[in-house]
Design an enzyme around this catalytic site. Structure first.
Site, PDB file in Angstrom:
ATOM      1  N   HIS A 182       0.828  -1.215   0.000  1.00 43.57           N
ATOM      2  CA  HIS A 182       0.000   0.000   0.000  1.00 43.57           C
ATOM      3  C   HIS A 182       0.860   1.262   0.000  1.00 43.57           C
ATOM      4  O   HIS A 182       0.391   2.343   0.363  1.00 43.57           O
ATOM      5  CB  HIS A 182      -0.936   0.058   1.218  1.00 43.57           C
ATOM      6  CG  HIS A 182      -1.981  -1.009   1.268  1.00 43.57           C
ATOM      7  ND1 HIS A 182      -2.334  -1.641   2.446  1.00 43.57           N
ATOM      8  CD2 HIS A 182      -2.745  -1.574   0.310  1.00 43.57           C
ATOM      9  CE1 HIS A 182      -3.275  -2.538   2.204  1.00 43.57           C
ATOM     10  NE2 HIS A 182      -3.540  -2.521   0.902  1.00 43.57           N
ATOM     11  N   GLU A 387      -4.426   6.429  -5.640  1.00 45.22           N
ATOM     12  CA  GLU A 387      -3.212   5.760  -6.093  1.00 45.22           C
ATOM     13  C   GLU A 387      -3.006   5.936  -7.591  1.00 45.22           C
ATOM     14  O   GLU A 387      -1.868   6.042  -8.065  1.00 45.22           O
ATOM     15  CB  GLU A 387      -3.287   4.275  -5.738  1.00 45.22           C
ATOM     16  CG  GLU A 387      -3.288   4.021  -4.237  1.00 45.22           C
ATOM     17  CD  GLU A 387      -3.685   2.612  -3.876  1.00 45.22           C
ATOM     18  OE1 GLU A 387      -2.782   1.780  -3.666  1.00 45.22           O
ATOM     19  OE2 GLU A 387      -4.901   2.327  -3.807  1.00 45.22           O
TER      20      GLU A 387
END
Length: 400
Positions: A182, A387
């Site tokens: 992550h 992201e």
């Protein structure tokens, strides 16, 4: 510069098309290809400002799936670009960069070889990620490609935090260590959160909590990852949807021996049958757990309480590691949308300077917002992660 961002899974492709400029970005479309390799595949294409388009047909492989995406992008009715010549670069999310990639990079033969060499330690993700790169080479030959690694942000973690107390030979032979995941999300929300809280990212102590079906907590010290809860694989750390998180390894070997389980069966048990699913026996989706919690289901109550408590433990641990904390950030599917989770985690933390604003927290879903009281020494925030924007930005900067 129009950039295609791809996140290829074993049987899926998530994508976004973003038009990047020097100081701005514009989302043109996003979508999802599912059920690759199954008898009937699905494409859902969502151009910004227009009705979604769906296609249902067999999609035998990633190359076919990406070809359908490109066809949708240039379609006269629901397309967002006139021709594929407008796609100037493709950015890929890659799960594992090992110790090879401390930053994003342009794809070369060496890049592909190193991603392939990591198949053993990332068997679920890296093969699919590489398949996306190889598919683009077939359907968009000559277009520059960039790989952005989930692990890169965590390459600044010091050895005292990334090493395991196992025989050192296994690190030398197999590179067994904490890698963390992550990273793209933690990097993004730390910077956005710092700006929101009026902090200098380069002189700050931030704890970022990416909470979803998978979840991790990261200590971000002066803008760099200092420690993170996921480890050699995404299994370690928090209680997750189907993953057990941190557990005594002897408990696993004991169960495996008693049940006569093979190594793959033990691995599947820890990754796919544990977490809130394993505890509750109901679901891996926290929305289902929340409903059962409100109905008084005892195992759902236990599952949710454990899920929340583990997050709080890591916040305390990382505050201790850094000698304090300036900001705690929540993000991810649950982190951005569960007011109950944020309140439960932040309650009782006044001793370390966290004063939670329950009114500000109410209804705060998918937004960037400060959730701490005005006199709280430690700021608390929720930040919507992006992201894909990080991947597009890295791609733009490298290709430009």
């Amino acid at each position: 510069m129009v950039i295609l961002v791809l996140n290829c899974g074993s049987s899926s492709i998530k994508y976004q098309v973003i038009d990047m400029e020097d100081a701005s970005s514009k989302l043109l479309a996003k979508g999802l290809v599912e059920r690759i390799g199954q008898p009937e595949g699905d494409l859902t294409h969502k151009p910004v400002g227009r009705q979604p388009y769906e296609l249902h047909q067999p999609i035998p492989d990633h190359t076919t799936g990406i070809s359908l995406v490109l066809k949708a992008l240039t379609d006269p009715e629901h397309g967002v670009i006139r021709s594929l010549d407008e796609v100037k670069a493709v950015g890929h999310r890659v799960a594992h960069g090992g110790e090879f990639f401390p930053a994003s990079c342009i794809v070369t033969e060496d890049t592909k070889a190193k991603i392939r060499s990591l198949f053993d330690i990332a068997p679920l993700h890296n093969p699919a990620n590489l398949e996306g790169v190889l598919s683009i080479e077939k359907v968009l030959p000559g277009v520059p490609q960039v790989t952005v690694f989930d692990t890169s942000f965590h390459q600044t973690i010091p050895a005292v935090n990334f090493m395991y107390a196992l025989p050192y030979a296994y690190y030398e032979k197999y590179r067994v260590r904490k890698y963390g995941f992550h990273g793209t999300s933690h990097k993004f929300v730390a910077r956005v959160g710092a700006k929101l809280a009026g902090l200098d990212i380069d002189h700050s102590k931030i704890i970022t909590c990416h909470i979803g079906n998978g979840g991790s907590v990261t200590a971000v010290w002066n803008g760099r990852s200092y420690d993170t809860s996921m480890g050699f694989s995404p299994l370690d750390g928090l209680v997750m949807g189907t993953r057990c998180g941190s557990v005594d390894a002897s408990a696993i070997t004991f169960i495996g021996e008693k049940e006569g389980m093979s190594y793959p069966e033990v691995n599947a048990m820890m990754n796919k049958q544990s977490g809130v699913l394993g505890i509750s026996g109901l679901s891996s989706d926290m929305r289902d757990i929340d409903r059962a919690y409100e109905e008084g289901n005892e195992r759902a109550i236990l599952a949710r309480d454990m899920y929340y408590a583990r997050i709080k433990k890591f916040i305390g641990e990382y505050a201790a590691e850094m000698g304090g904390v300036d900001l705690v950030v929540f993000t991810g599917g649950v982190g951005e949308n569960s007011c109950e989770m944020r309140e439960a985690v932040c309650s009782g933390m006044e001793f370390m300077g966290m004063k939670f604003d329950r009114e500000a927290n109410k209804g705060a879903r998918g937004v960037d917002k400060i959730l701490s009281a005005s006199d709280s020494r430690v700021k608390i925030a929720v930040v919507a992660t992006n992201e894909e924007l990080v991947i597009a930005t890295d791609t733009y900067n490298l290709v430009k």
